[in-house]
Every structure is written in structure tokens, then in C-alpha cells.
Motif scaffolding. Structure first.
Motif, PDB file in Angstrom:
ATOM      1  N   MET A 153     -11.362  12.892  -3.436  1.00  0.00           N
ATOM      2  CA  MET A 153     -12.263  13.442  -3.699  1.00  0.00           C
ATOM      3  C   MET A 153     -12.586  13.136  -5.314  1.00  0.00           C
ATOM      4  O   MET A 153     -13.810  12.821  -5.529  1.00  0.00           O
ATOM      5  CB  MET A 153     -12.249  15.109  -3.926  1.00  0.00           C
ATOM      6  CG  MET A 153     -12.408  15.473  -2.281  1.00  0.00           C
ATOM      7  SD  MET A 153     -11.889  17.362  -2.197  1.00  0.00           S
ATOM      8  CE  MET A 153     -13.435  18.192  -2.535  1.00  0.00           C
ATOM      9  N   ALA A 154     -11.411  13.028  -6.202  1.00  0.00           N
ATOM     10  CA  ALA A 154     -11.373  12.683  -7.308  1.00  0.00           C
ATOM     11  C   ALA A 154     -11.861  11.270  -7.543  1.00  0.00           C
ATOM     12  O   ALA A 154     -12.825  10.831  -8.320  1.00  0.00           O
ATOM     13  CB  ALA A 154     -10.140  12.926  -7.862  1.00  0.00           C
ATOM     14  N   LEU A 155     -11.341  10.393  -6.848  1.00  0.00           N
ATOM     15  CA  LEU A 155     -11.663   8.980  -7.046  1.00  0.00           C
ATOM     16  C   LEU A 155     -12.952   8.516  -6.333  1.00  0.00           C
ATOM     17  O   LEU A 155     -13.658   7.501  -6.990  1.00  0.00           O
ATOM     18  CB  LEU A 155     -10.482   7.936  -6.024  1.00  0.00           C
ATOM     19  CG  LEU A 155      -9.337   7.962  -6.710  1.00  0.00           C
ATOM     20  CD1 LEU A 155      -8.400   6.847  -5.796  1.00  0.00           C
ATOM     21  CD2 LEU A 155      -9.406   7.495  -8.195  1.00  0.00           C
ATOM     22  N   TYR A 156     -13.416   9.072  -5.402  1.00  0.00           N
ATOM     23  CA  TYR A 156     -14.686   8.583  -4.583  1.00  0.00           C
ATOM     24  C   TYR A 156     -15.842   9.761  -4.267  1.00  0.00           C
ATOM     25  O   TYR A 156     -16.707   9.282  -3.834  1.00  0.00           O
ATOM     26  CB  TYR A 156     -14.163   7.881  -3.169  1.00  0.00           C
ATOM     27  CG  TYR A 156     -13.083   7.261  -3.225  1.00  0.00           C
ATOM     28  CD1 TYR A 156     -13.238   5.746  -4.085  1.00  0.00           C
ATOM     29  CD2 TYR A 156     -12.076   7.018  -2.394  1.00  0.00           C
ATOM     30  CE1 TYR A 156     -12.354   4.766  -4.317  1.00  0.00           C
ATOM     31  CE2 TYR A 156     -11.000   6.033  -2.376  1.00  0.00           C
ATOM     32  CZ  TYR A 156     -11.288   5.084  -3.533  1.00  0.00           C
ATOM     33  OH  TYR A 156     -10.193   3.915  -3.417  1.00  0.00           O
ATOM     34  N   GLY A 157     -15.607  10.649  -4.905  1.00  0.00           N
ATOM     35  CA  GLY A 157     -16.710  11.810  -4.834  1.00  0.00           C
ATOM     36  C   GLY A 157     -16.868  12.284  -3.367  1.00  0.00           C
ATOM     37  O   GLY A 157     -17.771  12.692  -3.041  1.00  0.00           O
ATOM     38  N   ALA A 158     -15.568  12.307  -2.380  1.00  0.00           N
ATOM     39  CA  ALA A 158     -15.458  12.821  -1.247  1.00  0.00           C
ATOM     40  C   ALA A 158     -15.896  14.332  -1.371  1.00  0.00           C
ATOM     41  O   ALA A 158     -15.499  14.991  -2.279  1.00  0.00           O
ATOM     42  CB  ALA A 158     -14.409  12.422  -0.378  1.00  0.00           C
ATOM     43  N   THR A 159     -16.455  14.771  -0.335  1.00  0.00           N
ATOM     44  CA  THR A 159     -16.634  16.375  -0.601  1.00  0.00           C
ATOM     45  C   THR A 159     -16.087  17.047   0.788  1.00  0.00           C
ATOM     46  O   THR A 159     -15.591  16.394   1.656  1.00  0.00           O
ATOM     47  CB  THR A 159     -18.090  16.654  -0.614  1.00  0.00           C
ATOM     48  OG1 THR A 159     -18.797  16.332   0.758  1.00  0.00           O
ATOM     49  CG2 THR A 159     -18.886  16.020  -1.505  1.00  0.00           C
ATOM     50  N   GLU A 160     -15.843  18.396   0.630  1.00  0.00           N
ATOM     51  CA  GLU A 160     -15.216  19.138   1.522  1.00  0.00           C
ATOM     52  C   GLU A 160     -16.195  18.937   2.816  1.00  0.00           C
ATOM     53  O   GLU A 160     -15.968  19.016   4.110  1.00  0.00           O
ATOM     54  CB  GLU A 160     -15.276  20.535   1.158  1.00  0.00           C
ATOM     55  CG  GLU A 160     -14.012  20.848   0.253  1.00  0.00           C
ATOM     56  CD  GLU A 160     -13.790  22.183  -0.278  1.00  0.00           C
ATOM     57  OE1 GLU A 160     -14.044  23.214   0.608  1.00  0.00           O
ATOM     58  OE2 GLU A 160     -13.341  22.456  -1.235  1.00  0.00           O
ATOM     59  N   THR A 161     -17.571  18.796   2.737  1.00  0.00           N
ATOM     60  CA  THR A 161     -18.410  18.929   3.924  1.00  0.00           C
ATOM     61  C   THR A 161     -18.161  17.400   4.526  1.00  0.00           C
ATOM     62  O   THR A 161     -18.128  17.455   5.672  1.00  0.00           O
ATOM     63  CB  THR A 161     -19.884  18.749   3.352  1.00  0.00           C
ATOM     64  OG1 THR A 161     -20.013  19.998   2.723  1.00  0.00           O
ATOM     65  CG2 THR A 161     -21.018  18.584   4.323  1.00  0.00           C
ATOM     66  N   ASP A 162     -17.923  16.325   3.621  1.00  0.00           N
ATOM     67  CA  ASP A 162     -17.423  15.091   4.404  1.00  0.00           C
ATOM     68  C   ASP A 162     -16.118  15.277   5.341  1.00  0.00           C
ATOM     69  O   ASP A 162     -16.398  14.554   6.354  1.00  0.00           O
ATOM     70  CB  ASP A 162     -16.974  13.897   3.479  1.00  0.00           C
ATOM     71  CG  ASP A 162     -18.245  13.648   2.420  1.00  0.00           C
ATOM     72  OD1 ASP A 162     -19.482  13.827   2.916  1.00  0.00           O
ATOM     73  OD2 ASP A 162     -17.965  13.145   1.377  1.00  0.00           O
ATOM     74  N   PHE A 163     -15.236  15.968   4.821  1.00  0.00           N
ATOM     75  CA  PHE A 163     -14.044  15.896   5.531  1.00  0.00           C
ATOM     76  C   PHE A 163     -14.407  16.842   6.846  1.00  0.00           C
ATOM     77  O   PHE A 163     -14.097  16.597   8.149  1.00  0.00           O
ATOM     78  CB  PHE A 163     -13.059  16.930   4.993  1.00  0.00           C
ATOM     79  CG  PHE A 163     -12.630  16.114   3.621  1.00  0.00           C
ATOM     80  CD1 PHE A 163     -12.506  14.662   3.374  1.00  0.00           C
ATOM     81  CD2 PHE A 163     -12.177  16.934   2.580  1.00  0.00           C
ATOM     82  CE1 PHE A 163     -12.394  14.112   2.327  1.00  0.00           C
ATOM     83  CE2 PHE A 163     -11.528  16.262   1.381  1.00  0.00           C
ATOM     84  CZ  PHE A 163     -11.776  14.754   1.159  1.00  0.00           C
ATOM     85  N   ALA A 164     -15.279  17.878   6.832  1.00  0.00           N
ATOM     86  CA  ALA A 164     -15.726  18.759   7.810  1.00  0.00           C
ATOM     87  C   ALA A 164     -16.432  17.859   8.841  1.00  0.00           C
ATOM     88  O   ALA A 164     -16.501  18.031  10.225  1.00  0.00           O
ATOM     89  CB  ALA A 164     -16.519  19.919   7.493  1.00  0.00           C
ATOM     90  N   MET A 165     -17.035  16.915   8.218  1.00  0.00           N
ATOM     91  CA  MET A 165     -17.963  15.978   9.264  1.00  0.00           C
ATOM     92  C   MET A 165     -17.291  15.156  10.294  1.00  0.00           C
ATOM     93  O   MET A 165     -17.478  14.956  11.287  1.00  0.00           O
ATOM     94  CB  MET A 165     -19.133  15.321   8.414  1.00  0.00           C
ATOM     95  CG  MET A 165     -20.262  16.011   7.931  1.00  0.00           C
ATOM     96  SD  MET A 165     -21.093  14.783   7.020  1.00  0.00           S
ATOM     97  CE  MET A 165     -21.816  13.572   8.132  1.00  0.00           C
ATOM     98  N   VAL A 166     -15.901  14.694   9.614  1.00  0.00           N
ATOM     99  CA  VAL A 166     -15.023  13.829  10.352  1.00  0.00           C
ATOM    100  C   VAL A 166     -14.535  14.676  11.675  1.00  0.00           C
ATOM    101  O   VAL A 166     -14.362  14.584  12.710  1.00  0.00           O
ATOM    102  CB  VAL A 166     -13.863  13.582   9.698  1.00  0.00           C
ATOM    103  CG1 VAL A 166     -12.591  12.950  10.519  1.00  0.00           C
ATOM    104  CG2 VAL A 166     -14.291  12.525   8.581  1.00  0.00           C
ATOM    105  N   ARG A 167     -14.145  16.219  11.186  1.00  0.00           N
ATOM    106  CA  ARG A 167     -13.786  17.057  12.390  1.00  0.00           C
ATOM    107  C   ARG A 167     -14.624  17.288  13.323  1.00  0.00           C
ATOM    108  O   ARG A 167     -14.393  17.302  14.623  1.00  0.00           O
ATOM    109  CB  ARG A 167     -13.144  18.442  11.558  1.00  0.00           C
ATOM    110  CG  ARG A 167     -12.559  19.342  12.582  1.00  0.00           C
ATOM    111  CD  ARG A 167     -11.297  18.914  13.363  1.00  0.00           C
ATOM    112  NE  ARG A 167     -10.940  19.969  14.056  1.00  0.00           N
ATOM    113  CZ  ARG A 167     -11.259  19.905  15.599  1.00  0.00           C
ATOM    114  NH1 ARG A 167     -12.312  19.235  15.984  1.00  0.00           N
ATOM    115  NH2 ARG A 167     -10.774  20.580  16.349  1.00  0.00           N
ATOM    116  N   ALA A 168     -16.034  17.647  12.857  1.00  0.00           N
ATOM    117  CA  ALA A 168     -16.958  17.801  13.958  1.00  0.00           C
ATOM    118  C   ALA A 168     -17.190  16.678  14.735  1.00  0.00           C
ATOM    119  O   ALA A 168     -17.341  16.858  16.037  1.00  0.00           O
ATOM    120  CB  ALA A 168     -18.245  18.156  13.198  1.00  0.00           C
TER     121      ALA A 168
END
Lengths: 395, 147
Positions: free
Chosen positions: A153-168
Motif C-alpha cells: 500500500m505504501a509503495l504502490y498505492g494499493a488499497t484494501e479494495t484492491d485486496f478484496a477484489m483479488v478475494r472476490a
């Protein structure tokens, strides 16, 4: 160029069945032998992937499975490499075939797991970092997964939504997999509504521990041709590399990284080196892949793997995900099996389960989760204490 | 001590950190190649190009930069010893030490959580109670955010 092929694969469905691990291993072995059309008596080597949580039979898994299937005098090997155990057991079998010491080998891994966090084995062991990290830090496996997620998240601006999209995405993939333990689709909102375990990772984003078994029958290409094996899958490469000093990413179960004071950082970080070794051996690259099975111990970790196996440059994984490239139907589907998100981890069986999925995909037998025209696939995985594994297969 | 007012304070692990006004992690340094180790190395240097077998104790930098962080919202399994009931979540930080060029994992000091941290923020080493029994407090090193 491949001299070793997969003649058959088989699995016992993942779950929390609570039965003896040998049962799952034997079921998977019999399924793989049936798939290969090979009789147990034709197997010349049994290569087991060990489990550390089921007493002595688990430490000598090769012999345990051989005895359960009925002693035939076949040679035996047992390997332990944490999450990479299955790939190491596969490599032992391949090496024996390549050395001309046997033509037919059966590789088996199975596990029965306790409930909850994976904890260290019982007993005071103040010299064991795996014991100490629980005692002194309360650092569980999700602790480390979460450190990587926050760093991303800190390096690339990933968000919790991005992570949730992987799970979905993985939930959708696993819906159609009869061997998966969790066959339920979750929306991004449902994932984000699950309980926070290790910030920023939530319950649905951290892989559970499961019971399961997986098996692979390897033969020499010559033997398969002679026997008329249908749809043999070529084993193009197996990577079992270790990190290069100094290892500057904090790894489970360590308290610290190596110090870089005396030696410059490795040119290729460990997780990238795992796949790179497989590509180099096979003489093919990530641009040739049809699909990948990667070790999504957490949703966020799957994004790291996109970059580590060369699907995109560092920092571009989120874009790949958003573009739908890594979903079935996309350019390079990742975890069409549903991944660890839908399986949970059965440690010694998991690297073999990845291989089973890629084999089914390359033979066009993955049913509703089939990746169209799949011809080349890779598995990638990293085990505790510095075990890399990647298996590159093609048809 | 008869009235129980003074409890014995002992490290939860022997020889990993000093206790006092300016506590520090105690690692060691290979006398051949200079590589720093924490926890201490012994017998052999892990630098592949070094055959060193002699190490000198070294106090590590007392401050560092947060590489990443998280927390434990559920109670970890044994051998973790919870400090009380109900369970109190705590934060964990991986901290980069510039001089040693290494990252060291530690719990975050009492009273601080993930809201007090960000990647790149500065922290300082402190020593606090990890758990207690009837006679003793068992101490551990922790990272405390610097304002």
C-alpha cells in the motif's frame, strides 16, 4: 526437451474432515493412478511430502503411503520443505527418473490440520525462531502477510479494495472446483465487511488451514509414449531455489532480515528468483504463459506474485487486476482453481494441488473453470525458512 | 520485597537487549566481514563469502524507520502468553535500522497502535513488560513511535 511427464493427477477434496492424513493421501494416490491408467504395482518410487503435525508417520510420509497402499518393494523418499514440500517431493521423483533409476514415480502429499492459526509444535524451544516469534512477538503467519500488504500500500498505492477484489475473483473461480473447500462467491463489499485480523488483512483474505491430499504420477516421456498415455503433460522445469544473502525482506519466522553491511543486495529478490530459475531452465518466459497458480496465503500476496513471476512490472499488479487480465477469460488467468482462498492450506499437499490444477487446465479437463487454449502454466510458492518452488508445465 | 511492592523484572529472553535508561538490542558483528546479526550469530558467519567464526557483541541503533506494520486483533496461540483477560490487541512493526542495513521485527509500545504508525515514520527502542506471573515481570523490547 522434456524427459519427464505427468501421466496422472488426483486429489482428495479439501475440507476440515478431521480424519487421518493417510486416508487423504491414499485416496489422492489412487485417483492419480487411475487417471494415469497405471497399476500401483507398476510404481517404482514413492516420493512423499511430509507433514509435521501428525506424528512419526508424517515425518516418513513416503513409507507411510507406500505401506498403506501395500508394500511392493518400491523405493521410497520423504521430503520436507514447509509449503514447498510437494514441489521438493516432485523434484526428487523427477531427478530419479532423469537419472534413469526408475520410470514410474508416485508423488503424494496430505495433511490433517488443527483449527485456527498455525502454531508451532508444542514444548519449550527457546532456540527455535518459530517458537520464539510466537512467545516474544505474538507474530502469527498473518502478521507477516499483513506486513507485506501494508508495504505494498505504501509503495504502490494499493488499497484494501484492491485486496478484496483479488478475494472476490478467486471466490468466483473456486465456485466450480469440486476439490475446493470454500465454494462461495463473495462481493468486494462482503470481503471488506469481514473481521479485521491483521490490519489491513481481513478474515476472508487470509488463507485457512485445511485437510486434503494431492498426488501426481510422473513417468519418463519414453515410458508414457510406449504405454500410449493420453495427454501427457511435460514437466519443463522445477525450481527449488533458496534466497541469496543478504535476504532483505523480512521472512517468516524470522525476527530480522540479513544485514546488508558487508554484501550488496541480491540483484534478484528471492520471490522473483523462484520463477526466474524455472523460466531459465525451460527456456520460456512469462509472455508464454496461459495461466498461473500462485500461493495466495493472503489476497494481497497474490498481487506481489503477479510481479514476482513476471506478469507485469513492480507496481502494476493492481492495474492487471482491474483490467480483468488475471480472471478466467482474461489474458493470463491466475489461480483458476480458486487458489488458497478457496482451498485453505494443506501444507504438504498444496504445492502438488497447484500442479494438479495446471495439469487439468493444460489437458482441457478443468470443466467450467477451463482457461481456453491453455498450453503453458506455472505454479509458484514459497515455504517457511527459505524454500522456493515453481513448476513449469506445458502440452 | 516482603510487602511485594518490588517485583523482579527479568528479560523474557536472555541476552537479546539491555535494560536501562537507553535500552538497546544486543546483536553481534562478525569480526571478519562486519556483518551484523540479530539475534546473535554464533559459530559461523552466514555471509556466503566469509568463513568467520568470531563475533563481537554490538548494540544496535536505538532508532529506526518503519518498513511496515500491522496489528494482532485476535489472540495469538501459545506459546504467546496474553497479558490479561479480555485480550488486548497490540501492534507490530518491522523497523529498518540504517547503520546495520537490516529490518528488525518488534511489538509496538503500550498505548500505541497502527494509527500512530506509517511506513517511513521514526521509532525508538524501549523495554516493557511482555507478561507477568506471581513473582516476576518478563520484559521484551518494543518500538515506540517518535512524535
Amino acid at each position: 526437451m522434456s524427459d519427464v511427464v505427468i501421466a496422472g493427477v488426483g486429489m482428495h477434496p479439501w475440507g476440515k474432515w478431521g480424519r487421518n492424513f493417510v486416508e487423504y493421501g491414499v485416496a489422492a494416490a489412487r485417483a492419480a493412478l487411475a487417471d494415469a491408467g497405471i497399476a500401483w504395482r507398476d510404481v517404482q518410487l514413492v516420493s512423499g511430502a511430509d507433514t509435521m503435525r501428525n506424528g512419526y508417520p508424517g515425518y516418513v510420509s513416503g513409507a507411510t503411503f507406500a505401506q498403506a497402499l501395500g508394500w511392493t518393494g518400491a523405493r521410497v523418499a520423504s521430503s520436507y520443505a514447509a509449503c514447498a514440500s510437494g514441489a521438493t517431493a516432485l523434484e526428487v521423483a523427477r531427478a530419479e527418473i532423469l537419472a534413469g533409476r526408475c520410470e514410474v514415480a508416485l508423488v503424494v502429499g496430505a495433511d490433517t490440520t488443527p483449527k485456527g492459526f498455525l502454531a508451532p509444535n508444542a514444548g519449550d524451544r527457546p532456540d527455535d525462531p518459530d517458537w520464539l516469534r510466537f512467545r516474544l512477538l505474538g507474530a502469527t503467519n498473518p502478521t507477516y502477510f499483513a506486513l507485506y500488504a501494508r508495504r505494498r500500500m505504501a509503495l504502490y498505492g494499493a488499497t484494501e479494495t484492491d485486496f478484496a477484489m483479488v478475494r472476490a475473483k478467486n471466490g468466483r473461480h473456486g465456485l466450480e472446483n469440486p476439490n475446493a473447500r470454500y465454494r462461495k462467491a463473495f462481493s468486494v463489499d462482503e470481503v471488506l465487511a469481514s473481521a479485521m485480523v491483521a490490519d489491513p488483512l481481513r478474515l476472508l483474505e487470509i488463507c485457512a488451514t485445511s485437510d486434503g491430499g494431492a498426488a501426481v504420477v510422473l513417468t519418463s516421456a519414453e515410458w508414457a509414449a510406449k504405454r500410449g498415455t493420453e495427454k501427457p503433460v511435460a514437466v519443463r522445469a522445477i525450481s527449488t531455489v533458496t534466497p541469496a544473502f543478504p535476504q532483505t525482506v523480512i521472512e517468516m519466522p524470522n525476527f530480522s532480515t540479513d544485514s546488508g553491511v558487508a554484501v550488496p543486495d541480491a540483484v534478484t529478490p528471492f520471490k522473483s528468483a523462484i520463477a526466474a530459475a524455472a523460466y531459465e531452465e525451460a527456456g520460456i518466459g512469462p509472455e508464454d504463459l496461459s495461466l498461473a497458480e500462485v500461493y495466495d496465503l493472503s489476497s494481497a500476496l497474490e498481487l506481489d506474485w503477479y510481479e514476482d513471476i513476471g506478469l507485469c512490472k513492480a507496481g502494476e499488479a493492481e492495474q492487471l487486476l482491474h483490467d480483468g487480465d488475471t480472471a478466467i477469460g482474461g489474458r493470463i488467468p491466475v489461480n483458476p482453481s480458486g487458489g488458497l482462498a478457496c482451498f485453505g492450506e494443506a501444507v504438504p499437499a498444496q504445492a502438488l494441488a497447484q500442479v494438479c490444477e495446471v495439469a487439468w487446465q493444460l489437458r482441457g479437463q478443468a470443466g467450467a473453470r477451463q482457461v481456453e487454449g491453455a498450453a503453458v502454466g506455472i505454479t509458484a510458492n514459497q515455504g517457511l525458512f527459505g524454500h522456493g518452488s515453481a513448476v513449469l508445465l506445458s502440452v | 520485597m516482603a510487602d511485594g511492592a518490588t517485583r523482579e523484572r527479568v528479560p523474557a529472553v536472555e541476552g537479546w537487549f539491555s535494560i536501562g535508561d537507553a535500552p538497546a538490542l544486543i546483536g553481534n558483528r562478525c569480526t571478519s566481514c562486519g556483518t551484523v546479526f540479530f539475534p546473535k550469530a554464533s559459530n559461523f558467519c552466514r555471509n556466503p563469502d566469509c568463513n568467520g567464526e568470531v563475533f563481537a557483541d554490538a548494540e544496535l541503533s536505538r532508532t529506526g524507520t518503519v518498513w511496515s506494520y500491522t496489528d494482532a486483533q485476535y489472540q495469538p496461540p501459545p506459546p504467546y502468553i496474553p497479558r490479561g483477560d479480555p485480550y488486548q490487541p497490540f501492534a507490530i512493526a518491522a523497523v529498518e535500522l540504517e547503520a546495520e542495513q537490516m529490518v528488525v521485527l518488534g511489538q509496538v509500545a503500550d498505548g500505541f497502535g497502527i494509527a500512530d504508525l506509517h511506513v517511513g515514520s521514526r521509532v525508538e527502542l524501549v523495554v516493557e513488560t511482555l507478561y507477568s506471573d506471581d513473582e516476576r515481570d518478563y520484559l521484551v523490547y518494543r518500538w515506540k513511535p517518535l512524535s
